[in-house]
Design an enzyme around this catalytic site. Structure first.
Site, PDB file in Angstrom:
ATOM      1  N   SER A  37       0.852  -1.183   0.000  1.00 44.03           N
ATOM      2  CA  SER A  37       0.000   0.000   0.000  1.00 44.03           C
ATOM      3  C   SER A  37       0.888   1.233   0.000  1.00 44.03           C
ATOM      4  O   SER A  37       2.113   1.131   0.064  1.00 44.03           O
ATOM      5  CB  SER A  37      -0.896   0.007   1.231  1.00 44.03           C
ATOM      6  OG  SER A  37      -0.127   0.362   2.363  1.00 44.03           O
ATOM      7  N   LYS A  38       0.239   2.382  -0.023  1.00 47.31           N
ATOM      8  CA  LYS A  38       0.984   3.646  -0.078  1.00 47.31           C
ATOM      9  C   LYS A  38       1.972   3.798   1.085  1.00 47.31           C
ATOM     10  O   LYS A  38       2.967   4.503   0.965  1.00 47.31           O
ATOM     11  CB  LYS A  38       0.000   4.823  -0.054  1.00 47.31           C
ATOM     12  CG  LYS A  38      -0.692   5.043  -1.378  1.00 47.31           C
ATOM     13  CD  LYS A  38      -0.793   6.559  -1.665  1.00 47.31           C
ATOM     14  CE  LYS A  38      -1.416   6.826  -3.020  1.00 47.31           C
ATOM     15  NZ  LYS A  38      -2.875   6.895  -2.971  1.00 47.31           N
ATOM     16  N   ARG A  39       1.660   3.128   2.196  1.00 49.42           N
ATOM     17  CA  ARG A  39       2.571   3.205   3.342  1.00 49.42           C
ATOM     18  C   ARG A  39       3.977   2.736   2.969  1.00 49.42           C
ATOM     19  O   ARG A  39       4.959   3.157   3.542  1.00 49.42           O
ATOM     20  CB  ARG A  39       2.072   2.315   4.491  1.00 49.42           C
ATOM     21  CG  ARG A  39       0.974   2.888   5.325  1.00 49.42           C
ATOM     22  CD  ARG A  39       0.592   1.939   6.437  1.00 49.42           C
ATOM     23  NE  ARG A  39       0.209   0.621   5.939  1.00 49.42           N
ATOM     24  CZ  ARG A  39       0.942  -0.470   6.081  1.00 49.42           C
ATOM     25  NH1 ARG A  39       2.084  -0.428   6.717  1.00 49.42           N
ATOM     26  NH2 ARG A  39       0.520  -1.629   5.600  1.00 49.42           N
TER      27      ARG A  39
END
Ligand code: GLU
Length: 504
Positions: A260-262
């Site tokens: 994910s963007k994390r």
């Protein structure tokens, strides 16, 4: 159906194309190319309102940027169109008519409130008396046909449900990657095929389209594995052959959680903007869950197109390794022709305000040399801006540490003066001549070559790390070089001797 392989990538344009979707697209494309088959692009735009057009445009742009081409789909058309689900209503209507006629679909008049109550009751008891563990108790399945006809004629709101066959037995999903998965038929819900507003659900529309488009292999993410038995029942109800399935495992971040963007960039365009080459990203994503021989890491599109196989797709989750991608990117950048690399670098230099527009055309040789030097050192294209800034700025800002370590040392001013004098009278301004000239200085100055070169490097680049010195001087030009040497000499004169930390 012919023997020709027909595969499809069917994104829902609810956002940008992410690396997971891109990998699915790459595998479909590569499989079609390897087998001489057809790669279809279909847009599953059944989720209205979410800026479908902008997202579709972005997805097409990302696929094209990666170097993928499709034989049928938006922009290119094809014999099985239209290629947008919103334009395929006639296909869903025809399929539903067929299923109504053969009894595999039935109308359900239960209201949302009634369904909610039934679901809670079912959840409490887990299964119904006949062993159906499902979200719907099939109330409307047993209705008298005359009553059904009357209620339909009266325009009563209803959905259309799949009538899961009574004695179907277990549904076995045979998957090219995962082997067999068995789903007990009893666990199958009489799920909704067509909603009250007449729109088809994903599981219905996908099967109708895949069947009508004569898709032979469905290669997609394994988040759809649980949909597959439901879809198989629709193929059977329609009397259409079930395609080969290949479900791809998820992509994880290094922490074992879904990417994910994390973890960093996830959309294809974000990787492009961070300075990754399309060829490197394609290569990296191809290897994320597939391997040629377990060893080879450099697999350009041309090789992928001739060697991709479903057999070598891995069952295990793939871990996205940003460092490996960056390394691969550096390999691809290094292998690029200087001219092509210059063309990719130039817009970045222009956007950063370093290069004036038209400069690339005005000085192609200069940019070729710059690209060949930078190309050896870049991991991502965007690194070029800080790397070459000193070759564009009107004057150089010398890093304090560099000034202290080199210009603040005894003899620095003398070295700079000698270098300036030697370079001032050169007839030719090429890296070779500049190198020969500067290499003659250490002997005259009775010092080590390294010391001379380091002082001159800091004077012209402002830093102790720069592109190769002689080439840098060649690119900088005589005037700029001499003025930078003079400026550094002034600093050296004022700080030489027991230089303090405020030498800069
Ligand atoms: N539109 C679906 C998705 O993006 C397609 C899934 C499939 O390949 O069947 O998830």
């Amino acid at each position: 159906m012919t023997d020709l392989v027909r595969v499809r990538f069917a994104p829902s344009p609810t956002g940008a194309l992410h690396v997971g979707g891109a990998r699915t697209a790459i595998y479909n494309w590569a499989f079609a190319r390897r087998t001489g088959g057809v790669f279809v692009l279909r847009i599953d735009d059944t989720d209205p309102g979410r800026s479908m057009q902008a997202n579709t445009a972005q997805i097409l742009r990302s696929l094209a940027w990666l170097g993928l081409d499709w034989d049928e789909g938006p922009e290119v058309g094809g014999p099985f169109g239209p290629y947008f689900q919103t334009e395929r209503t006639a296909h869903y209507t025809a399929a539903l008519e067929l299923m109504k006629a053969n009894g595999s679909a039935y109308p359900c008049f239960c209201s949302t409130a009634e369904l909610g109550a039934k679901r809670s009751a079912l959840r409490a008891g887990k299964t119904t008396a006949d062993g159906v563990a499902a979200g719907y108790d099939r109330t409307c399945r047993g209705l008298d046909p005359a009553i059904v006809a009357a209620r339909l004629a009266a325009g009563e709101p209803h959905v259309w449900r799949l009538a899961v066959p009574e004695h179907r037995g277990d549904i076995v999903v045979t998957d090219a990657v995962r082997g067999e998965t068995v789903f007990p038929a009893g666990a199958m819900d009489d799920y909704v095929l067509v909603r009250g507003d007449g729109t088809p659900t994903y599981n219905f529309a996908t099967v109708v389209d895949d069947a009508d488009m004569e898709i032979t292999h469905v290669i997609r993410g394994d988040d759809h594995l649980s949909n597959t038995p439901r879809q198989i029942l629709v193929y059977e109800a329609l009397g259409r052959p079930v395609p080969v399935f290949a479900h791809l495992s998820m992509i994880w971040g290094a922490d074992g959680k879904k990417l994910s963007k994390r973890h960093g960039a996830t959309s294809v365009e974000a990787f492009r903007d961070e300075g990754y080459l399309a060829e490197a990203l394609l290569n990296y994503l191809a290897l994320l869950g597939w391997s040629l021989d377990g060893e080879t890491t450099i697999i350009p599109a041309e090789v992928l197109k001739t060697s991709f196989s479903l057999e070598r797709i891995s069952k295990n989750p793939a871990i996205f390794d940003f460092d490996k991608l960056e390394w691969l990117n550096s390999v691809y950048i290094r292998d690029m022709e200087a001219e092509a690399l210059a063309a990719l670098m130039f817009p970045l230099l222009e956007a950063a305000g370093l290069a004036p527009s038209g400069d690339l055309e005005a000085r192609p040789t200069w940019y070729r040399l710059l690209a060949s030097l930078a190309g050896e050192r870049l991991r991502r294209l965007t690194e070029v801006v800080p790397m070459v800034r000193y070759l564009f700025d009107d004057e150089v800002t010398i890093e304090p540490v560099a000034a202290e370590k080199t210009l603040g040392v005894e003899g620095a001013a003398l070295t700079l003066a000698a270098a300036a004098q030697a370079l001032a009278t050169l007839k030719e301004w090429t890296p070779e001549v500049i190198e020969a000239t500067l290499r003659s200085l250490p002997e005259v100055l009775r010092t080590k070559p390294k010391q001379v070169f380091q002082v001159v490097r800091v004077a012209v680049s402002g830093s102790m790390v720069s592109l190769p010195l002689f080439e840098s001087i060649a690119l900088l030009g005589r005037e700029q070089t001499l003025s930078r040497l003079a400026a550094a000499e002034t600093i050296a004169q004022t700080t030489a001797g027991p230089a303090g930390p405020d030498a800069a």
